[in-house]
Design a protein around this motif. Structure first.
Motif, short mmCIF file in Angstrom:
data_model
loop_
_atom_site.label_atom_id
_atom_site.label_comp_id
_atom_site.label_asym_id
_atom_site.label_seq_id
_atom_site.Cartn_x
_atom_site.Cartn_y
_atom_site.Cartn_z
N GLY B 24 0.86 -1.15 -0.06
CA GLY B 24 0.00 0.01 -0.12
C GLY B 24 0.93 1.25 0.10
O GLY B 24 1.90 1.48 0.47
N PHE B 25 0.34 2.12 -0.47
CA PHE B 25 1.37 3.67 -0.84
C PHE B 25 0.32 4.45 -1.03
O PHE B 25 -0.85 4.45 -1.32
N PRO B 26 1.18 5.90 -0.74
CA PRO B 26 0.10 6.89 -0.90
C PRO B 26 -0.32 7.20 -2.49
O PRO B 26 0.40 7.00 -3.51
N SER B 27 -1.84 7.44 -2.82
CA SER B 27 -2.02 7.54 -3.98
C SER B 27 -2.19 8.75 -4.73
O SER B 27 -2.16 8.94 -5.85
N SER B 28 -1.84 10.05 -3.69
CA SER B 28 -1.56 11.24 -4.45
C SER B 28 -0.07 11.53 -4.73
O SER B 28 0.75 11.02 -4.28
N ASN B 29 -0.07 12.27 -5.95
CA ASN B 29 1.38 12.45 -6.41
C ASN B 29 1.95 11.27 -6.73
O ASN B 29 3.35 11.43 -6.64
N PHE B 30 1.46 10.39 -7.28
CA PHE B 30 1.95 9.11 -7.66
C PHE B 30 2.87 9.32 -8.90
O PHE B 30 2.81 9.96 -9.70
N TYR B 31 4.35 8.57 -8.56
CA TYR B 31 5.03 8.49 -10.09
C TYR B 31 5.14 7.12 -10.27
O TYR B 31 5.03 6.68 -11.67
N LEU B 52 1.73 3.18 -14.81
CA LEU B 52 0.30 3.37 -14.96
C LEU B 52 -0.57 2.54 -14.17
O LEU B 52 -0.37 1.60 -13.92
N ASN B 53 -1.71 3.31 -13.87
CA ASN B 53 -2.69 2.56 -13.31
C ASN B 53 -3.31 1.54 -14.21
O ASN B 53 -3.61 1.66 -15.26
N GLY B 54 -3.50 0.25 -13.38
CA GLY B 54 -3.83 -0.69 -14.24
C GLY B 54 -2.77 -1.61 -15.04
O GLY B 54 -3.24 -2.77 -15.26
N ASP B 55 -1.47 -1.14 -14.65
CA ASP B 55 -0.34 -2.21 -15.11
C ASP B 55 -0.53 -3.33 -14.62
O ASP B 55 -0.85 -3.44 -13.50
N GLU B 56 -0.14 -4.44 -15.53
CA GLU B 56 0.21 -5.56 -14.97
C GLU B 56 1.68 -6.11 -15.55
O GLU B 56 1.89 -5.91 -17.02
N LYS B 57 2.43 -6.51 -14.86
CA LYS B 57 3.68 -7.07 -15.38
C LYS B 57 4.21 -8.49 -14.97
O LYS B 57 3.49 -8.96 -13.97
N LYS B 58 4.89 -9.11 -15.76
CA LYS B 58 5.07 -10.51 -15.43
C LYS B 58 6.51 -10.90 -15.88
O LYS B 58 6.95 -10.39 -17.06
N LYS B 59 7.17 -11.63 -14.99
CA LYS B 59 8.53 -12.04 -15.39
C LYS B 59 8.52 -13.43 -14.75
O LYS B 59 8.49 -13.97 -13.57
N GLY B 60 8.44 -14.53 -15.86
CA GLY B 60 8.42 -15.94 -15.31
C GLY B 60 7.20 -16.26 -14.48
O GLY B 60 6.19 -16.03 -14.90
N ARG B 61 7.42 -16.82 -13.34
CA ARG B 61 6.32 -17.06 -12.54
C ARG B 61 5.91 -15.89 -11.65
O ARG B 61 4.93 -15.97 -10.75
N ILE B 62 6.37 -14.92 -11.76
CA ILE B 62 6.28 -13.65 -10.80
C ILE B 62 5.56 -12.58 -11.57
O ILE B 62 5.74 -12.41 -13.10
N SER B 63 4.52 -12.15 -11.04
CA SER B 63 3.77 -10.85 -11.71
C SER B 63 3.32 -10.04 -10.67
O SER B 63 3.41 -10.27 -9.50
N ALA B 64 2.57 -8.98 -11.23
CA ALA B 64 2.73 -7.76 -10.35
C ALA B 64 1.39 -6.81 -11.05
O ALA B 64 1.34 -6.80 -12.15
N THR B 65 0.60 -6.35 -10.20
CA THR B 65 -0.38 -5.34 -10.65
C THR B 65 -0.38 -4.19 -9.95
O THR B 65 0.33 -4.06 -8.92
N LEU B 66 -1.07 -3.05 -10.53
CA LEU B 66 -0.89 -1.78 -9.88
C LEU B 66 -2.25 -1.18 -9.90
O LEU B 66 -3.08 -1.12 -11.07
N THR B 68 -3.06 2.62 -8.88
CA THR B 68 -2.67 3.86 -8.32
C THR B 68 -3.92 4.84 -7.77
O THR B 68 -3.63 5.61 -7.06
N LYS B 69 -5.24 4.61 -8.18
CA LYS B 69 -6.23 5.42 -7.53
C LYS B 69 -6.65 4.84 -6.05
O LYS B 69 -6.85 5.80 -5.34
N GLU B 70 -6.45 3.53 -5.90
CA GLU B 70 -6.59 3.20 -4.50
C GLU B 70 -5.26 3.03 -3.64
O GLU B 70 -5.16 2.76 -2.60
N GLY B 71 -4.16 3.10 -4.23
CA GLY B 71 -2.85 3.11 -3.62
C GLY B 71 -2.53 1.52 -3.12
O GLY B 71 -2.06 1.54 -2.01
#
Lengths: 112, 113
Positions: B24-31, B52-66, B68-71
């Motif tokens: 969890g992170f501050p949603s204001s002034n996000f970079y 970017l809000n909604g970003d999804e990234k994947k590297k092998g078996r590891i993935s991440a989503t983002l 930014t609106k809700e932090g």
């Protein structure tokens, strides 16, 4: 990418003494960053080191306690001065390449 | 949220389990939001940088989503292996101070064979 060689990797020091940590980079970089992670805490930025100017320290960190040298674009040192047990931490140097950060291997310092 | 908060603090799973962590992170002034893997006695290794809000990234078996609106950001590991054992750090940068990484305390993952 960048390769950062940091040393020493670990040390045990007596309180009241000082330790200098070195970081050597395989390419020229404008800014280098020094972080500390105390036990159970997050990695915290100590200061930003620019070549040719004084380092910029974050709130809670002062130059007398953590003097930094940046003699050229590939090298920096951080000294932990007049150490106390509260300085026992992992210290990391870092640089940025675009949006990505690269780190040294860390120095695990124990002050007794 | 004023700081970067990670949960859980630690996690023990069996080989083959899938797992996920939260940042969890501050949603204001996000970079940007960064994920790192830090194995003992090694350098933290960058996994993902997301902007970017909604970003999804994947590297092998590891993935991440983002989000930014809700932090928040999630890191997923599918089919955990013992070599995945490490501390996973997330860090946030804000606009106007994009060189300054603000880290969470990390999630320590231990994968039992």
């Amino acid at each position: 990418s960048a390769v950062i060689s940091q040393k020493p990797s670990r040390d045990i020091c007596q309180r009241g003494t000082s330790l200098t940590i070195q970081c050597q980079v395989d390419s020229q970089v404008t800014m280098m960053f020094w972080y500390r992670q105390q036990p159970g805490q997050s990695l915290t930025l100590i200061a930003t080191a620019n070549q040719g100017s004084e380092a910029t320290y974050e709130s809670g960190f002062v130059i007398d306690k953590f003097p930094i040298s940046r003699p050229n674009l590939t090298f920096s040192t951080l000294t932990v001065s007049n150490m106390s047990p509260e300085d026992s931490s992992i210290y990391l140097c870092s640089l940025r390449a675009g949006d990505e950060a690269f780190f040294g291997q860390g120095t695990r310092l124990t002050v007794v | 949220i004023l700081n970067v908060e990670q949960s859980p603090q630690s996690l023990h799973v069996q080989e083959g389990d899938s797992t996920n962590f939260t940042c969890g992170f501050p949603s204001s002034n996000f970079y940007a939001l960064h994920w790192y893997r830090w194995e003992t006695a090694k350098s933290p290794e960058a996994l993902f940088v997301m902007t970017l809000n909604g970003d999804e990234k994947k590297k092998g078996r590891i993935s991440a989503t983002l989000n930014t609106k809700e932090g928040y950001s999630y890191l997923y590991i599918k089919g955990s292996q013992p070599e995945d054992s490490a501390t996973y750090l997330c860090a946030f940068t804000k606009g106007g101070a994009t060189n300054k990484l603000i880290f969470g305390t990390g999630t320590l993952l231990a994968v039992q064979p």
